[in-house]
Design an enzyme around this catalytic site. Structure first.
Site, short mmCIF file in Angstrom:
data_model
loop_
_atom_site.label_atom_id
_atom_site.label_comp_id
_atom_site.label_asym_id
_atom_site.label_seq_id
_atom_site.Cartn_x
_atom_site.Cartn_y
_atom_site.Cartn_z
N LYS A 13 0.83 -1.21 0.00
CA LYS A 13 0.00 0.00 0.00
C LYS A 13 0.86 1.26 0.00
O LYS A 13 0.62 2.17 -0.76
CB LYS A 13 -0.93 0.03 1.23
N ARG A 88 -9.05 0.58 9.60
CA ARG A 88 -8.50 -0.73 9.93
C ARG A 88 -9.56 -1.65 10.51
O ARG A 88 -9.28 -2.80 10.77
CB ARG A 88 -7.45 -0.57 11.03
N ARG A 127 11.82 -6.08 4.70
CA ARG A 127 11.63 -4.66 4.44
C ARG A 127 12.63 -3.78 5.19
O ARG A 127 12.87 -3.98 6.38
CB ARG A 127 10.21 -4.29 4.85
N ARG A 160 11.80 -1.56 10.61
CA ARG A 160 10.79 -1.08 11.55
C ARG A 160 10.69 -2.05 12.72
O ARG A 160 10.76 -3.25 12.54
CB ARG A 160 9.43 -1.01 10.85
N ARG A 171 0.39 -8.93 13.60
CA ARG A 171 -0.23 -7.94 12.71
C ARG A 171 -1.07 -8.62 11.63
O ARG A 171 -2.14 -8.12 11.26
CB ARG A 171 0.86 -7.06 12.06
P1 AMP Z 1 1.11 0.37 9.23
O1 AMP Z 1 2.33 1.17 8.91
O2 AMP Z 1 -0.12 0.88 8.51
O3 AMP Z 1 1.31 -1.11 9.03
O4 AMP Z 1 0.81 0.60 10.78
C1 AMP Z 1 1.74 0.23 11.79
C2 AMP Z 1 1.03 0.13 13.13
O5 AMP Z 1 0.45 1.41 13.47
C3 AMP Z 1 -0.14 -0.85 13.19
O6 AMP Z 1 0.29 -2.18 13.47
C4 AMP Z 1 -0.96 -0.27 14.34
O7 AMP Z 1 -0.39 -0.56 15.59
C5 AMP Z 1 -0.82 1.22 14.09
N1 AMP Z 1 -1.88 1.73 13.18
C6 AMP Z 1 -1.72 2.22 11.92
N2 AMP Z 1 -2.89 2.59 11.39
C7 AMP Z 1 -3.83 2.31 12.33
C8 AMP Z 1 -5.25 2.44 12.38
N3 AMP Z 1 -5.95 2.93 11.34
N4 AMP Z 1 -5.88 2.04 13.52
C9 AMP Z 1 -5.20 1.55 14.57
N5 AMP Z 1 -3.88 1.38 14.59
C10 AMP Z 1 -3.19 1.76 13.48
#
Ligand code: AMP
Length: 215
Positions: A13, A88, A127, A160, A171
């Site tokens: 994404k 999410r 990554r 990360r 996740r």
């Molecule tokens: P991402 O980079 O989108 O994979 O997000 C990394 C982490 O940030 C996720 O595993 C969640 O802990 C938190 N996070 C990101 N977006 C959301 C969301 N829309 N709602 C809740 N937690 C989020």
């Protein structure tokens, strides 16, 4: 163009959003990026979010929704936006619909990038991101010329915290149980489009553009 990008962690994404910014000139709103910045800056919100992120769990809706609302109200979102990593879960999706309705700018498309679980695992564990310019690499599929160094700016590459194997499993579990149901949510609304997310980055981007250009 007002777009939501759906897909499991590692589906691409963020990578595709960066290419869409260039082509369509609209901003990417990545809740993951916003939260990581808050963590790096050591803000109270960042401190609260970090405990959830490190475990691979979702940050509470109240925190994330506030951040997104604030960002959507900025001027550059008037021409459109790409939401990446938000919503999410169904509750976030319903709130988003309500907020956008009030702002008179409803979503036009929810684009799901579909990738098999075994490929996702390799993409996530491999990554690496540049600390300086944000350029992304994968040690298996698209490594930098010199290990640990960004080809573009010479910055240091890092993994990360939540890309470690145990957190990744969590996740992916959270994705299956809470986020995957959004595919049906947007299908019912008639705005879901699906794209096969395996193959080269440019190849997938072409597929995405042909869907978006037909809207
Ligand atoms: P991402 O980079 O989108 O994979 O997000 C990394 C982490 O940030 C996720 O595993 C969640 O802990 C938190 N996070 C990101 N977006 C959301 C969301 N829309 N709602 C809740 N937690 C989020």
């Amino acid at each position: 163009m007002r777009i939501v990008l759906l897909g499991a962690p590692g589906a691409g994404k963020g990578t595709q959003a960066k290419k869409l910014i260039e082509k369509y000139g609209i901003p990417q709103i990545s809740t993951g990026d916003i939260l990581r910045k808050a963590v790096a800056d050591g803000t109270p919100l960042g401190k609260e979010a970090k405990s959830y992120m490190d475990k691979g769990e979702l940050v509470p809706d109240s925190v994330v929704i506030g951040l997104v609302k604030e960002r959507l109200a900025q001027d550059d979102c008037k021409a459109g936006f790409i939401l990446d990593g938000f919503p999410r879960n169904t509750s976030q999706a319903e709130t988003l619909d309500r907020v956008l309705e009030e702002m008179g700018m409803p979503l036009q498309v929810a684009l799901s990038i579909d990738v098999d679980m075994d490929v996702l695992m390799k993409r996530l564990t491999g990554r690496r991101t540049c600390r300086q310019c944000g350029q992304m690499y994968n040690i298996y599929f698209s490594p930098p010329a010199e290990e640990g160094i960004c080809d573009r700016c010479g910055g240091e590459l890092y993994q990360r915290d939540d890309d470690r194997e145990e957190t990744i499993r969590k996740r992916l579990e959270v994705y299956q149980s809470q986020t995957a149901p959004l595919i049906e949510y947007y299908e019912k609304k008639g705005i879901l489009r699906r794209v096969e997310g395996t193959g080269g980055i440019d190849e997938i981007f072409e597929r995405i553009c042909s869907i978006l250009d037909s809207i």
